[in-house]
Enzyme design. Sequence first.
Site, PDB file in Angstrom:
ATOM      1  CE  LYS A  35      -0.372  -0.014   4.877  1.00 28.27           C
ATOM      2  NZ  LYS A  35      -1.261  -0.511   6.182  1.00 28.27           N
ATOM      3  CE1 TYR A 255      12.740  32.114   5.556  1.00 27.37           C
ATOM      4  CE2 TYR A 255      12.950  29.402   5.285  1.00 27.37           C
ATOM      5  CZ  TYR A 255      12.454  30.752   4.642  1.00 27.37           C
ATOM      6  OH  TYR A 255      12.458  31.062   3.495  1.00 27.37           O
TER       7      TYR A 255
HETATM    8  C1  PLP Z   1      -0.339  -1.780   6.978  1.00 27.82           C
HETATM    9  C2  PLP Z   1      -0.806  -2.774   7.358  1.00 27.82           C
HETATM   10  C3  PLP Z   1      -0.241  -3.923   7.472  1.00 27.82           C
HETATM   11  C4  PLP Z   1       1.511  -4.028   7.672  1.00 27.82           C
HETATM   12  O1  PLP Z   1       1.688  -3.269   8.576  1.00 27.82           O
HETATM   13  P1  PLP Z   1       3.400  -3.351   9.082  1.00 27.82           P
HETATM   14  O2  PLP Z   1       3.499  -2.710  10.399  1.00 27.82           O
HETATM   15  O3  PLP Z   1       3.897  -2.506   7.944  1.00 27.82           O
HETATM   16  O4  PLP Z   1       4.045  -4.610   8.936  1.00 27.82           O
HETATM   17  C5  PLP Z   1      -0.833  -5.221   7.864  1.00 27.82           C
HETATM   18  N1  PLP Z   1      -2.122  -5.157   7.871  1.00 27.82           N
HETATM   19  C6  PLP Z   1      -2.940  -4.101   7.886  1.00 27.82           C
HETATM   20  C7  PLP Z   1      -4.284  -4.300   7.927  1.00 27.82           C
HETATM   21  C8  PLP Z   1      -2.463  -2.972   7.549  1.00 27.82           C
HETATM   22  O5  PLP Z   1      -3.056  -1.647   7.081  1.00 27.82           O
END
Ligand code: PLP
Length: 362
Positions: A35, A255
């Site tokens: 994702k 800044y």
């Molecule tokens: C993002 C996500 C994962 C992976 O999580 P990590 O901590 O990056 O391993 C697994 N399951 C769901 C439902 C997620 O949204």
Amino acid sequence: MARAATLNIDLDAIAHNYRVAKSQAPKQKALAVVKANAYGHGAIDVAKKLESDAPGFAVACIEEAVELRDAGIRKPILLLEGFFAADELDYICRHDIWTAVHNNFQLEVIASKGLAEPLNVWLKLNTGMHRLGFSPDEYRLAYQRMKDLQQVSGITLMSHLASADDLASSETQKQVEQLNRIHRDCPSPRSIANSAATMKHPVALHDWQRPGIILYGSSPFQGDEDVQAQLKPAMTLTSEVIAVHALQPGDTVGYNGTWTCERPTRIGTVAMGYADGYPRQARNGTPVLVNGHRTQLVGRVSMDMMTVDLTGIDADLGSAVEFWGEHLLANEVAPWCDTISYSLFTSITHRVHRKVKNCVES
Ligand SMILES: *Cc1c(COP(=O)(O)O)cnc(C)c1O
């Protein structure tokens, strides 16, 4: 020469990290979580690299699944939050996309449609995260409903862990027990493990693991060494020094002059700023590497540049700077910016050049 700000991705490191995740439970399956553009690493490149090893992928929404299908990825793709609108279902069932079902809206949409192909559903149980999913009582009903629908070809019990990165917490154990209790009445494959559970909670290793952050070479545990030692960082963010200044005591930098020079100091200005995705919250003292030497950020990060201390370092105009990656862990930088490696990785913007190594030949 172009501006030097570059995101370097090593796909061999990701393939290595996937094998590490997989080796935790070799007989079970691990969906590769890609994702958010594979946590900023490039979802298409990563999916192509892993497609021969991984039985499938997981993404947050259909747009991310369509991107992979359009690029020729054929393995199943799970929508971790399911669909958001009824009109996504047609694409989902025609393109071997698996969908989470976490509420009655999604359930009723499926029940009310005639579908071209039956769906593979990951029915989500709320075990304490209180973000998505049916409560245990609602769950048994939802499961039975799904079971009875001819639109549904398979069901996986799915939940998500809230505190798997906290080894002192008893929450993971409780959440896993909840899932196991439901499983007695709903005998289908189970999936609850994220990266932290994959590496450190054997009780959570059911039929399907869902590793994300470890694929990209970052341990989910702050201050951890043994998990990190098994992983290879896949993203290295680099740029160059574009100006050098000699400052005197009392001079301030950047800044609002948030850093004041106490002794004669050489300051390097570096082509990297918050519009590139480097966090503006980074404090004075945030580590950076210049020519491989460890030094620190001084003054505020601005939109296109930042300033670093070059005093006593063999570095000059054009010297290479690494912000995190192969030689400086994102997990070490993140606390200086009040964040986590996940957020560092997913924040890099399009302005930064991408250099990808060890792609699958097509
Ligand atoms: C993002 C996500 C994962 C992976 O999580 P990590 O901590 O990056 O391993 C697994 N399951 C769901 C439902 C997620 O949204």
